[in-house]
Write a protein that holds these residues in place. Sequence first.
Motif, short mmCIF file in Angstrom:
data_model
loop_
_atom_site.label_atom_id
_atom_site.label_comp_id
_atom_site.label_asym_id
_atom_site.label_seq_id
_atom_site.Cartn_x
_atom_site.Cartn_y
_atom_site.Cartn_z
N GLU A 148 0.84 -1.21 0.00
CA GLU A 148 0.00 0.00 0.00
C GLU A 148 0.86 1.25 0.00
N GLY A 149 1.95 1.19 0.74
CA GLY A 149 2.85 2.34 0.84
C GLY A 149 2.36 3.36 1.84
N THR A 150 3.27 4.21 2.28
CA THR A 150 2.92 5.30 3.19
C THR A 150 2.25 6.41 2.37
N ALA A 151 1.67 7.37 3.07
CA ALA A 151 1.13 8.55 2.36
C ALA A 151 2.26 9.48 1.94
N SER A 152 3.34 9.47 2.70
CA SER A 152 4.41 10.48 2.52
C SER A 152 5.17 10.26 1.23
N LYS A 153 4.94 11.14 0.28
CA LYS A 153 5.62 11.01 -1.01
C LYS A 153 6.01 12.40 -1.49
N GLY A 154 6.35 13.25 -0.55
CA GLY A 154 6.58 14.65 -0.88
C GLY A 154 8.03 14.98 -1.21
N VAL A 155 8.31 16.26 -1.15
CA VAL A 155 9.61 16.74 -1.59
C VAL A 155 10.10 17.84 -0.65
N LYS A 156 11.42 17.86 -0.46
CA LYS A 156 12.08 18.93 0.31
C LYS A 156 13.11 19.56 -0.62
N VAL A 157 13.07 20.86 -0.74
CA VAL A 157 13.93 21.55 -1.70
C VAL A 157 14.73 22.64 -0.98
N TRP A 158 16.01 22.71 -1.28
CA TRP A 158 16.84 23.82 -0.78
C TRP A 158 17.06 24.82 -1.91
N ILE A 159 16.94 26.10 -1.60
CA ILE A 159 16.95 27.14 -2.64
C ILE A 159 17.88 28.28 -2.20
N ARG A 160 18.90 28.56 -3.02
CA ARG A 160 19.76 29.73 -2.71
C ARG A 160 19.28 30.91 -3.55
N VAL A 161 19.01 32.01 -2.87
CA VAL A 161 18.54 33.21 -3.56
C VAL A 161 19.52 34.35 -3.30
N ARG A 162 19.49 35.34 -4.22
CA ARG A 162 20.36 36.50 -4.01
C ARG A 162 19.89 37.27 -2.79
N GLY A 163 20.83 37.79 -2.00
CA GLY A 163 20.49 38.55 -0.80
C GLY A 163 21.04 39.95 -0.88
N PRO A 164 20.95 40.69 0.20
CA PRO A 164 20.32 40.26 1.45
C PRO A 164 18.79 40.26 1.35
N ILE A 165 18.15 39.35 2.12
CA ILE A 165 16.69 39.36 2.20
C ILE A 165 16.28 39.36 3.67
N THR A 166 15.07 39.78 3.91
CA THR A 166 14.50 39.71 5.26
C THR A 166 13.97 38.29 5.45
N PRO A 167 14.32 37.62 6.56
CA PRO A 167 13.83 36.24 6.75
C PRO A 167 12.30 36.18 6.70
#
Length: 433
Positions: free
Chosen positions: A280-299
């Motif tokens: 049957e499998g688990t429900a969890s089939k998602g994704v985690k993404v790391w993204i580098r953006v130009r800064g500086p930015i406000t968190p």
Amino acid sequence: MTEEADVVVVGGGIAGLITARELGRKGLRVTVLEARDRLGGRVWTDHRLGRDLEIGGTWLHWTQPHAWSEVTRYGLDITRGPRPEEAYWLAGDEVRTGTLDGFMELIDPGMRRLLHETMQRIPRPHDPLSEPGLKDVDGANLRDKLDELDLPVEEYRANEAAWVGHFNAPLEDGAYTSALRWTAATAGSWHLMHEASAVFRLAGGTRSLVESIAADTDADIRTSTEVAHVEHDADGAVVTTTTGERITARRVVLTLPQNVLGGLPVSPALCAEKQAATEEGTASKGVKVWIRVRGPITPFFAYSSASHPLSVVRTEFVGDDDAVLVSFGADARRISPNDLDAVRDALRVWRDDLEVLEVTGHDWVADPLSRETWLIQQPNQLTRYFAAQQRAEGVLHFAGSDYANLWAGFIDGAIESGHRVAREVTAGLTETA
Ligand SMILES: Cc1cc2nc3c(=O)[nH]c(=O)nc-3n(C[C@H](O)[C@H](O)[C@H](O)COP(=O)(O)OP(=O)(O)OC[C@H]3O[C@@H](n4cnc5c(N)ncnc54)[C@H](O)[C@@H]3O)c2cc1C
């Protein structure tokens, strides 16, 4: 040539390493066989985008007793990402801007109503099946339970996105009881559950935990060693690797994720429930993404909805001229963590002012050694399979976060399961000595 061990542990993730350490302390000869070329399994600190990033599991908390015990044992330092100063979410097609506190107030009524029966259904989260009435709700998926609340659309989308962040799954696939289990572990407080699952991390990365445990055991730990087959009878087992090495053992501990375990050739075969859970499998089939953006930015922190490829994004590192964001989506088939254009498009739902420089991640769902991210069960899996998933079969024992009582799916659960199984194995060997 056939080698011998008292116990073979299959899998060098956190559950396998804890099991090996604890069995070693009892004087047993333990061999750990790990298919990957590194230890840690679904925790993996890797240097990418100019930082040490957690490609898998990251956050832990002092309400997670087994994880915190390891933090104390090894003197591991804790840190956190920058506090978000801005929050973005959606009201229909409009982007709302505010504070994280404002967003939390928006989702609070929905969260409270959704989770009001938490402690009635799971009064003892360390024993999640203790209340027979749990069966009555285990067939429900989270989407249906959210729909029942009939929330205004802005609140609905906001709650949806928050749950994608927790479930890493399409909400119609995820069991409502998984949400109850998480919240029961924090005594019914959704705020504390949220903090426990998404704020504090190890300053030295999960690598520091993996290395500390591995250095604290005399076990024979072998990486790049994939197990192909396990044969067992009442007296012991023979474990065969893909390169044909054979190791006999009095006990074998399998630590494979739910979506992988049933695919391992074992003879005699594993029980029907363990196999059905894999099929049957688990429900969890998602994704985690790391993204580098130009800064500086406000968190910042941003939530969209479950229908967007990325539902949650937040700032995890800020530099002088760049920042690194972490993001989650419900379905890895909808967006690749390594597709810069797709990720940039997905971010535009909130912000078109960010310049995306680089992206990275790992497709854990396509990875044959995990086939899932963190455990979220499908409806009915808790009451149908969980007890059988924990149960030993002759000389075979089963550890792994997916089979934990309290924080199943978390680093804490992996540690808990290692302790449980080490105790079971030791008791079994003492009886037969
Ligand atoms: C993207 C992501 C984000 C997460 N975020 C968090 C978080 O923030 N906080 C948190 O607490 N948890 C989080 N988790 C969950 C957490 O990482 C896991 O629950 C935990 O690490 C699982 O440990 P485990 O030892 O049970 O399983 P695994 O780590 O999966 O270990 C099983 C091991 O078995 C090995 N293996 C598989 N098949 C074979 C074979 N045939 N032969 C030999 N070896 C084999 C695998 O390579 C693996 O190393 C996250 C997970 C992911 C993927």
